[in-house]
Design a protein around this motif. Structure first.
Motif, PDB file in Angstrom:
ATOM      1  N   ASP A 192       0.834  -1.212   0.000  1.00  0.00           N
ATOM      2  CA  ASP A 192       0.000   0.000   0.000  1.00  0.00           C
ATOM      3  C   ASP A 192       0.864   1.255   0.000  1.00  0.00           C
ATOM      4  OD1 ASP A 192      -2.104  -1.704   0.149  1.00  0.00           O
ATOM      5  OD2 ASP A 192      -2.865  -1.009   2.072  1.00  0.00           O
ATOM      6  N   ASP A 193       1.926   1.241   0.781  1.00  0.00           N
ATOM      7  CA  ASP A 193       2.817   2.401   0.864  1.00  0.00           C
ATOM      8  C   ASP A 193       3.538   2.627  -0.463  1.00  0.00           C
ATOM      9  OD1 ASP A 193       2.259   2.761   3.655  1.00  0.00           O
ATOM     10  OD2 ASP A 193       3.644   1.136   4.090  1.00  0.00           O
ATOM     11  N   VAL A 194       3.962   1.542  -1.085  1.00  0.00           N
ATOM     12  CA  VAL A 194       4.640   1.633  -2.381  1.00  0.00           C
ATOM     13  C   VAL A 194       3.679   2.202  -3.426  1.00  0.00           C
ATOM     14  CG1 VAL A 194       5.731   0.309  -4.233  1.00  0.00           C
ATOM     15  CG2 VAL A 194       6.218  -0.257  -1.842  1.00  0.00           C
ATOM     16  N   ILE A 195       2.461   1.680  -3.434  1.00  0.00           N
ATOM     17  CA  ILE A 195       1.457   2.155  -4.394  1.00  0.00           C
ATOM     18  C   ILE A 195       1.119   3.622  -4.130  1.00  0.00           C
ATOM     19  CG2 ILE A 195      -0.961   1.920  -5.082  1.00  0.00           C
ATOM     20  CD1 ILE A 195      -0.625  -1.129  -4.704  1.00  0.00           C
ATOM     21  N   THR A 239      -8.777  -4.157  -3.895  1.00  0.00           N
ATOM     22  CA  THR A 239     -10.020  -3.986  -3.130  1.00  0.00           C
ATOM     23  C   THR A 239      -9.722  -3.435  -1.741  1.00  0.00           C
ATOM     24  OG1 THR A 239      -9.923  -6.269  -2.295  1.00  0.00           O
ATOM     25  CG2 THR A 239     -11.131  -5.905  -4.354  1.00  0.00           C
ATOM     26  N   ASP A 240      -8.469  -3.108  -1.467  1.00  0.00           N
ATOM     27  CA  ASP A 240      -8.055  -2.612  -0.156  1.00  0.00           C
ATOM     28  C   ASP A 240      -8.656  -1.225   0.098  1.00  0.00           C
ATOM     29  OD1 ASP A 240      -6.663  -1.615   2.085  1.00  0.00           O
ATOM     30  OD2 ASP A 240      -4.947  -2.897   1.646  1.00  0.00           O
ATOM     31  N   GLY A 272      -8.551   6.081  -0.406  1.00  0.00           N
ATOM     32  CA  GLY A 272      -8.338   7.483  -0.074  1.00  0.00           C
ATOM     33  C   GLY A 272      -7.615   8.222  -1.179  1.00  0.00           C
ATOM     34  N   LEU A 273      -6.873   7.485  -2.039  1.00  0.00           N
ATOM     35  CA  LEU A 273      -6.128   8.106  -3.135  1.00  0.00           C
ATOM     36  C   LEU A 273      -7.041   8.619  -4.244  1.00  0.00           C
ATOM     37  CD1 LEU A 273      -3.168   5.562  -3.309  1.00  0.00           C
ATOM     38  CD2 LEU A 273      -3.061   7.930  -2.498  1.00  0.00           C
ATOM     39  N   ILE A 274      -8.312   8.218  -4.197  1.00  0.00           N
ATOM     40  CA  ILE A 274      -9.281   8.758  -5.161  1.00  0.00           C
ATOM     41  C   ILE A 274      -9.378  10.272  -4.998  1.00  0.00           C
ATOM     42  CG2 ILE A 274     -11.741   8.791  -5.757  1.00  0.00           C
ATOM     43  CD1 ILE A 274     -11.830   5.803  -5.033  1.00  0.00           C
ATOM     44  N   ALA A 275      -9.191  10.744  -3.769  1.00  0.00           N
ATOM     45  CA  ALA A 275      -9.250  12.187  -3.503  1.00  0.00           C
ATOM     46  C   ALA A 275      -8.176  12.941  -4.270  1.00  0.00           C
ATOM     47  CB  ALA A 275      -9.104  12.452  -2.004  1.00  0.00           C
ATOM     48  N   GLN A 276      -7.077  12.258  -4.613  1.00  0.00           N
ATOM     49  CA  GLN A 276      -5.972  12.896  -5.324  1.00  0.00           C
ATOM     50  C   GLN A 276      -6.077  12.727  -6.838  1.00  0.00           C
ATOM     51  OE1 GLN A 276      -4.104  14.657  -3.306  1.00  0.00           O
ATOM     52  NE2 GLN A 276      -5.200  13.782  -1.553  1.00  0.00           N
TER      53      GLN A 276
END
Length: 262
Positions: free
Chosen positions: A110-113, A133-134, A139-143
């Motif tokens: 997750d951190d790498v992604i 599916t995590d 939350g990255l959708i916000a970016q």
């Protein structure tokens, strides 16, 4: 413009392996799961036609989150040994496809992604698709990232997050801090579920606002918020993505040629 496809590797492999829970752990089960997983990776490539691909896998073992909270993932069932032993050969197969596998000690996939996707978007390189599916990655959708659920064949966008969790993607990490996560043994605040967490965040505007208001809440939840403030602070850090990972790869190394797949 380019298109980055960031694949949460074990999110696919573990689910495929566990799809037949009745079959006992065995080399043949691991081989079958990785064979089907390889087909899943190929389908992702064909479906999304990326210019760059990142295949991120958990390295396993101790991470920075364990330094924060020794009980992190304490209750999680470990990966079957037969599956873990088969992963190096699977990585070789992905490399034969032209994919770059990234697995880094001390951090999670997750951190790498999160690191790669944010850099890609900040540099305005094009679309960024996350195959996972995590919920933490949503939350990255916000970016500006897009999330693809490979198993259901559907996009998860801002509307999906709001309908699923009751808050926009920007607030998702704060909601997950409040609710905790049993699968990772993240404590959160006791007896606070998704609906309650969403109601609090929407009422107070942020987790800091919730905690500021907790001082005057003369209710059982106000009491728990005050009593468990320390655990909530830890939970907040645990659910955050580390986005400054030294990945050891360049965009040129992640460039992907679809010619060999189709």
């Amino acid at each position: 413009m380019g298109k980055l496809l960031a694949i949460d590797g074990l999110n696919i492999v573990r689910r495929v392996y566990e799809a037949n829970a009745e079959e006992p752990d065995s080399p043949s089960k691991a081989d079958a799961a990785l064979r089907h997983s390889l087909s899943s990776f190929r389908r992702l490539l064909v479906a999304h036609q990326p210019t760059h691909v990142l295949a991120a896998f958990d390295f396993g073992g101790h991470t920075w989150r364990h330094d924060l909270y020794a009980k992190y993932r304490e209750t999680r069932t470990p990966m079957p040994e037969v599956l873990r032993d088969s992963l190096p050969a699977f990585y070789d197969q992905l490399s034969d496809f032209g994919m770059k596998v990234v697995s880094i000690p001390g951090v999670e996939a997750d951190d790498v992604i999160g690191t790669a996707v944010l850099r890609w978007l900040l540099e305005s390189r094009g679309e960024a698709i996350i195959a996972s599916t995590d919920k933490d990655l949503h939350g990255l959708i916000a970016q500006g990232a897009m999330v693809w659920d490979h198993f259901k064949g559907e996009w998860h966008d801002r509307k999906w997050v709001e309908e699923k969790f009751g808050v926009p993607p920007e607030m998702l990490p704060e909601l997950l801090a409040l609710t905790g996560d049993a699968s990772d043994n993240i404590p959160g605040v006791s007896k606070v579920g998704i609906k309650t967490a969403a109601k609090l965040l929407l009422a107070y505007g942020s987790l800091d606002g919730v905690m500021a208001g907790a001082g005057i809440l003369k209710t059982p939840i106000g009491e728990r918020l005050r009593k468990e403030r320390g655990l909530l602070d830890v939970s907040r850090k645990l659910v955050e993505l580390k986005t400054d990972v030294v990945m050891g790869v360049t965009w040129k190394m992640l460039a992907f040629d679809m010619a060999g797949i189709e």
